[in-house]
Scaffold this active site. Structure first.
Site, PDB file in Angstrom:
ATOM      1  N   TYR A   1       6.064  -3.777 -13.035  1.00 33.58           N
ATOM      2  CA  TYR A   1       5.262  -2.603 -13.394  1.00 33.58           C
ATOM      3  C   TYR A   1       4.399  -2.414 -14.612  1.00 33.58           C
ATOM      4  CZ  TYR A   1       3.783   2.511 -12.657  1.00 33.58           C
ATOM      5  OH  TYR A   1       3.074   3.419 -12.766  1.00 33.58           O
TER       6      TYR A   1
ATOM      7  N   LYS B   1       0.711  -2.675 -15.327  1.00 33.41           N
ATOM      8  CA  LYS B   1      -0.199  -1.716 -15.697  1.00 33.41           C
ATOM      9  C   LYS B   1      -1.035  -1.848 -17.127  1.00 33.41           C
ATOM     10  CE  LYS B   1       0.288   1.449 -12.400  1.00 33.41           C
ATOM     11  NZ  LYS B   1      -0.857   1.522 -11.707  1.00 33.41           N
TER      12      LYS B   1
HETATM   13  P1  NAP Z   1       2.702   7.841  -4.776  1.00 31.87           P
HETATM   14  O1  NAP Z   1       3.037   9.262  -4.729  1.00 31.87           O
HETATM   15  O2  NAP Z   1       3.818   6.878  -4.617  1.00 31.87           O
HETATM   16  O3  NAP Z   1       1.404   7.418  -3.896  1.00 31.87           O
HETATM   17  C1  NAP Z   1       0.980   6.283  -3.923  1.00 31.87           C
HETATM   18  C2  NAP Z   1      -0.270   5.846  -2.836  1.00 31.87           C
HETATM   19  O4  NAP Z   1      -0.701   4.669  -2.905  1.00 31.87           O
HETATM   20  C3  NAP Z   1      -0.022   6.450  -1.573  1.00 31.87           C
HETATM   21  O5  NAP Z   1      -1.196   7.117  -0.886  1.00 31.87           O
HETATM   22  C4  NAP Z   1       0.381   5.122  -0.970  1.00 31.87           C
HETATM   23  O6  NAP Z   1      -0.154   5.214   0.521  1.00 31.87           O
HETATM   24  C5  NAP Z   1      -0.834   4.410  -1.561  1.00 31.87           C
HETATM   25  N1  NAP Z   1      -0.544   2.630  -1.592  1.00 31.87           N
HETATM   26  C6  NAP Z   1       0.669   2.238  -2.114  1.00 31.87           C
HETATM   27  N2  NAP Z   1       0.415   0.840  -1.743  1.00 31.87           N
HETATM   28  C7  NAP Z   1      -0.838   0.610  -1.132  1.00 31.87           C
HETATM   29  C8  NAP Z   1      -1.532  -0.438  -0.613  1.00 31.87           C
HETATM   30  N3  NAP Z   1      -1.170  -1.701  -0.901  1.00 31.87           N
HETATM   31  N4  NAP Z   1      -2.629  -0.340  -0.244  1.00 31.87           N
HETATM   32  C9  NAP Z   1      -3.419   0.965  -0.079  1.00 31.87           C
HETATM   33  N5  NAP Z   1      -2.512   2.129  -0.615  1.00 31.87           N
HETATM   34  C10 NAP Z   1      -1.360   1.997  -1.260  1.00 31.87           C
HETATM   35  O7  NAP Z   1       2.158   7.460  -6.233  1.00 31.87           O
HETATM   36  P2  NAP Z   1       1.679   8.384  -7.350  1.00 31.87           P
HETATM   37  O8  NAP Z   1       2.866   9.086  -8.269  1.00 31.87           O
HETATM   38  O9  NAP Z   1       0.601   9.474  -6.818  1.00 31.87           O
HETATM   39  O10 NAP Z   1       0.927   7.275  -8.221  1.00 31.87           O
HETATM   40  C11 NAP Z   1      -0.595   6.939  -8.213  1.00 31.87           C
HETATM   41  C12 NAP Z   1      -0.869   5.872  -9.347  1.00 31.87           C
HETATM   42  O11 NAP Z   1      -0.523   6.613 -10.682  1.00 31.87           O
HETATM   43  C13 NAP Z   1      -0.270   4.710  -9.323  1.00 31.87           C
HETATM   44  O12 NAP Z   1      -0.993   3.538  -9.574  1.00 31.87           O
HETATM   45  C14 NAP Z   1       0.968   4.977 -10.096  1.00 31.87           C
HETATM   46  O13 NAP Z   1       1.452   3.601 -10.628  1.00 31.87           O
HETATM   47  C15 NAP Z   1       0.215   5.559 -11.289  1.00 31.87           C
HETATM   48  N6  NAP Z   1       1.083   6.559 -12.099  1.00 31.87           N
HETATM   49  C16 NAP Z   1       1.830   7.373 -11.504  1.00 31.87           C
HETATM   50  C17 NAP Z   1       2.783   8.237 -12.619  1.00 31.87           C
HETATM   51  C18 NAP Z   1       3.865   9.257 -11.975  1.00 31.87           C
HETATM   52  O14 NAP Z   1       4.431   9.811 -12.920  1.00 31.87           O
HETATM   53  N7  NAP Z   1       3.685   9.600 -10.767  1.00 31.87           N
HETATM   54  C19 NAP Z   1       2.830   7.862 -14.023  1.00 31.87           C
HETATM   55  C20 NAP Z   1       1.869   6.743 -14.422  1.00 31.87           C
HETATM   56  C21 NAP Z   1       0.981   6.183 -13.265  1.00 31.87           C
HETATM   57  P3  NAP Z   1       0.946   4.703   1.733  1.00 31.87           P
HETATM   58  O15 NAP Z   1       2.104   5.703   1.695  1.00 31.87           O
HETATM   59  O16 NAP Z   1       0.121   5.131   2.796  1.00 31.87           O
HETATM   60  O17 NAP Z   1       1.456   3.495   1.583  1.00 31.87           O
END
Ligand code: NAP
Length: 252
Positions: free
Chosen positions: A159, A163
């Protein structure tokens, strides 16, 4: 703030069925954009986001299933968007996954899955968006990275590598597109309340909160606000940057 600042703009948000992507889709729609809600598996959740956009903001919206790690599916998604709206002004590269584990025990599948979605997906979507934006002579790309790409984290080599890659990609593409005034920036969230952080135990959560100067996890809506700024005309003369949104966890 004017809530029509994105009227007439088309925005694609990858992974918008829940979490940060969903919040970005709602916020950009609230600002007037026609929003494409992309998802991979969660059809019902994605349809609910589109229904909420229509009901709350009455802006055009499109729900498109496409696995961003598969180029053919990304191509089809772009064809559908361009057929429907003849343009693309904003791409938010948000979809991302994690498959945590110590490196010595990490399966090749877990490595490949993370890199395929977080980096190949970024490449595929950005390539097709850039092609269209170059024709239009305008556009904005906003890439969601993570503080882990800056600091590293035990158990997240795959990861963190992906990133950190997003940050290098952002800087390089920003340099390529700067002569055409197409901005490419990134947002690095810290710990945000979403499904991705739900897997943390209460002990892990409290340990992490102790390290955050703001002493709490962030909200998806707080990330969306920064994404909106980077996608809007209020943001000028800025490209290749990574803005941290982490309650002070990492101070560059
Ligand atoms: P999340 O709740 O797990 O949501 C992820 C989203 O991405 C879902 O809509 C999922 O859709 C979609 N997705 C995953 N794989 C995919 C693919 N191959 N093609 C199309 N859609 C896909 O994640 P989140 O926390 O909102 O995170 C969003 C972004 O922020 C990510 O890049 C993550 O690395 C980054 N981020 C998050 C955090 C945190 O603390 N939450 C911190 C730093 C960075 P499906 O369910 O339909 O697959």
């Amino acid at each position: 703030m004017t809530e029509t600042e994105l009227t007439g703009r088309v925005a694609l948000i990858t992974g918008a069925s829940r979490g940060i992507g969903r919040a970005c889709a709602l916020r950009l729609a609230e600002a007037g954009a026609s929003v494409v809600v992309n998802y991979r598996q969660g059809a019902a959740e994605a349809e609910a986001v589109c229904a909420e956009i229509k009901e709350r903001f009455q802006t055009p919206t499109l729900c498109i299933q496409a696995d961003i790690s598969v180029y053919e599916q990304v191509e089809q998604m772009f064809q559908q968007i361009l057929t429907q709206w003849q343009g693309l002004d904003i791409l938010v590269n948000n979809a991302g996954i994690h498959r945590d584990g110590l490196l010595a025990r990490m399966s090749h599948q877990d490595w490949d899955d993370v890199l395929s979605t977080n980096l190949n997906g970024l490449f595929y979507c950005s390539k097709l968006a850039t092609k269209q934006m170059l024709k239009q002579k305008s556009g904005r790309l906003v890439n969601i990275t993570s503080v882990v790409g800056q600091t590293g984290n035990a158990g997240q080599t795959n990861y963190a590598a992906s990133k950190a890659g997003v940050i290098g990609f952002t800087k390089s593409l920003a340099r390529e597109l700067a002569p055409r005034q197409i901005a490419v920036n990134a947002v690095a969230p810290g710990f945000i309340e979403s499904e991705m952080t739900e897997s943390l135990s209460e002990t892990q959560r409290q340990e992490n909160i102790k390290k955050i100067p703001y002493a709490r996890f962030g909200r998806c809506s707080e990330v969306a606000e920064v994404v909106l700024f980077l996608a809007s005309d209020r943001c000028q003369y800025m490209t290749g940057q990574t803005l941290n949104l982490d309650g002070g966890l990492v101070m560059n």
